[in-house]
Write a protein that holds these residues in place. Structure first.
Motif, PDB file in Angstrom:
ATOM      1  N   GLU A   5      40.493  51.836  30.775  1.00  0.00           N
ATOM      2  CA  GLU A   5      41.031  50.479  30.856  1.00  0.00           C
ATOM      3  C   GLU A   5      41.582  50.189  32.246  1.00  0.00           C
ATOM      4  O   GLU A   5      42.104  51.087  32.924  1.00  0.00           O
ATOM      5  CB  GLU A   5      42.132  50.261  29.806  1.00  0.00           C
ATOM      6  N   LEU A   6      41.477  48.936  32.611  1.00  0.00           N
ATOM      7  CA  LEU A   6      42.012  48.505  33.902  1.00  0.00           C
ATOM      8  C   LEU A   6      43.533  48.533  33.870  1.00  0.00           C
ATOM      9  O   LEU A   6      44.155  48.060  32.919  1.00  0.00           O
ATOM     10  CB  LEU A   6      41.541  47.082  34.219  1.00  0.00           C
ATOM     11  N   VAL A   7      44.117  49.069  34.934  1.00  0.00           N
ATOM     12  CA  VAL A   7      45.567  49.020  35.103  1.00  0.00           C
ATOM     13  C   VAL A   7      45.921  47.924  36.110  1.00  0.00           C
ATOM     14  O   VAL A   7      46.770  47.070  35.834  1.00  0.00           O
ATOM     15  CB  VAL A   7      46.100  50.377  35.600  1.00  0.00           C
ATOM     16  N   ALA A   8      45.261  47.956  37.257  1.00  0.00           N
ATOM     17  CA  ALA A   8      45.534  46.971  38.298  1.00  0.00           C
ATOM     18  C   ALA A   8      44.386  46.972  39.293  1.00  0.00           C
ATOM     19  O   ALA A   8      43.697  47.988  39.453  1.00  0.00           O
ATOM     20  CB  ALA A   8      46.852  47.280  39.015  1.00  0.00           C
ATOM     21  N   GLU A   9      44.194  45.836  39.953  1.00  0.00           N
ATOM     22  CA  GLU A   9      43.179  45.749  40.987  1.00  0.00           C
ATOM     23  C   GLU A   9      43.681  44.862  42.109  1.00  0.00           C
ATOM     24  O   GLU A   9      44.569  44.030  41.897  1.00  0.00           O
ATOM     25  CB  GLU A   9      41.859  45.217  40.424  1.00  0.00           C
ATOM     26  N   ILE A  10      43.082  45.056  43.288  1.00  0.00           N
ATOM     27  CA  ILE A  10      43.526  44.312  44.463  1.00  0.00           C
ATOM     28  C   ILE A  10      42.308  43.991  45.317  1.00  0.00           C
ATOM     29  O   ILE A  10      41.470  44.854  45.580  1.00  0.00           O
ATOM     30  CB  ILE A  10      44.592  45.110  45.250  1.00  0.00           C
ATOM     31  N   THR A  11      42.205  42.741  45.735  1.00  0.00           N
ATOM     32  CA  THR A  11      41.105  42.323  46.583  1.00  0.00           C
ATOM     33  C   THR A  11      41.381  42.709  48.037  1.00  0.00           C
ATOM     34  O   THR A  11      42.486  43.131  48.388  1.00  0.00           O
ATOM     35  CB  THR A  11      40.896  40.811  46.502  1.00  0.00           C
ATOM     36  N   ARG A  12      40.380  42.504  48.868  1.00  0.00           N
ATOM     37  CA  ARG A  12      40.529  42.885  50.272  1.00  0.00           C
ATOM     38  C   ARG A  12      41.629  42.081  50.968  1.00  0.00           C
ATOM     39  O   ARG A  12      42.231  42.556  51.927  1.00  0.00           O
ATOM     40  CB  ARG A  12      39.203  42.689  51.010  1.00  0.00           C
ATOM     41  N   LEU A  13      41.904  40.882  50.442  1.00  0.00           N
ATOM     42  CA  LEU A  13      42.937  40.032  51.036  1.00  0.00           C
ATOM     43  C   LEU A  13      44.299  40.221  50.378  1.00  0.00           C
ATOM     44  O   LEU A  13      45.258  39.560  50.746  1.00  0.00           O
ATOM     45  CB  LEU A  13      42.516  38.565  50.980  1.00  0.00           C
ATOM     46  N   ASN A  22      45.737  41.765  40.340  1.00  0.00           N
ATOM     47  CA  ASN A  22      45.594  41.479  38.916  1.00  0.00           C
ATOM     48  C   ASN A  22      46.089  42.712  38.169  1.00  0.00           C
ATOM     49  O   ASN A  22      45.733  43.844  38.531  1.00  0.00           O
ATOM     50  CB  ASN A  22      44.130  41.203  38.571  1.00  0.00           C
ATOM     51  N   TYR A  23      46.925  42.495  37.154  1.00  0.00           N
ATOM     52  CA  TYR A  23      47.512  43.610  36.411  1.00  0.00           C
ATOM     53  C   TYR A  23      47.223  43.488  34.923  1.00  0.00           C
ATOM     54  O   TYR A  23      47.205  42.391  34.369  1.00  0.00           O
ATOM     55  CB  TYR A  23      49.030  43.633  36.598  1.00  0.00           C
ATOM     56  N   ALA A  24      47.064  44.632  34.288  1.00  0.00           N
ATOM     57  CA  ALA A  24      47.073  44.656  32.835  1.00  0.00           C
ATOM     58  C   ALA A  24      48.477  44.272  32.368  1.00  0.00           C
ATOM     59  O   ALA A  24      49.465  44.520  33.069  1.00  0.00           O
ATOM     60  CB  ALA A  24      46.706  46.048  32.329  1.00  0.00           C
ATOM     61  N   SER A  25      48.555  43.693  31.189  1.00  0.00           N
ATOM     62  CA  SER A  25      49.857  43.261  30.688  1.00  0.00           C
ATOM     63  C   SER A  25      50.826  44.438  30.581  1.00  0.00           C
ATOM     64  O   SER A  25      52.027  44.300  30.791  1.00  0.00           O
ATOM     65  CB  SER A  25      49.702  42.571  29.333  1.00  0.00           C
ATOM     66  N   SER A  26      50.292  45.629  30.292  1.00  0.00           N
ATOM     67  CA  SER A  26      51.147  46.814  30.141  1.00  0.00           C
ATOM     68  C   SER A  26      51.732  47.275  31.474  1.00  0.00           C
ATOM     69  O   SER A  26      52.716  48.023  31.491  1.00  0.00           O
ATOM     70  CB  SER A  26      50.343  47.952  29.517  1.00  0.00           C
TER      71      SER A  26
END
Length: 119
Positions: free
Chosen positions: A46-54, A58-62
């Motif tokens: 499951e996704l925890v968090a992601e970050i674009t190059r800029l 985006n975060y999982a609710s948890s």
């Protein structure tokens, strides 16, 4: 050769903190959205968090309010600061690089780092 090397996992008590790092090589780092995922046995990754190059995140609710993802494009490294850890955060954490633009369609994973939170 593409490598994503995670570090920083370990054993921590509930309420404690850990900082994960993922050093990337062999890719044009700024053409990748970087993410942290986690997986426990018997469950889907499951996704925890992601970050674009800029730097858009985006975060999982948890993870919201407790975890912070960041990246240093000069060092080709992405971080996950995890605070107020809970037993339910116990998992193998994986770094992911998802290509955009020039690197669209490329998708790479690290080998994973174990995070264990004890009660």
């Amino acid at each position: 050769q593409v490598q994503l090397v995670e570090s920083g996992g370990g054993l921590v008590q509930a309420g404690g903190s850990l900082r994960l790092s993922c050093a990337a090589s062999g890719i044009i780092f700024i053409t990748y959205t970087m993410g942290w995922y986690r997986q426990v046995p018997g469950k889907q990754r499951e996704l925890v968090a992601e970050i674009t190059r800029l730097g858009s995140t985006n975060y999982a609710s948890s993870a919201k309010g407790r975890f912070t993802i960041s990246r240093d494009n000069a060092k080709n490294t992405v971080y996950l600061q995890m605070n107020s850890l809970k037993v339910d955060d116990t998992a193998v954490y994986y770094c992911n690089a998802a290509g955009i633009g020039y690197s669209r369609g490329n998708d790479y994973w690290g080998q994973g780092t174990q995070v264990t939170v004890s009660s």
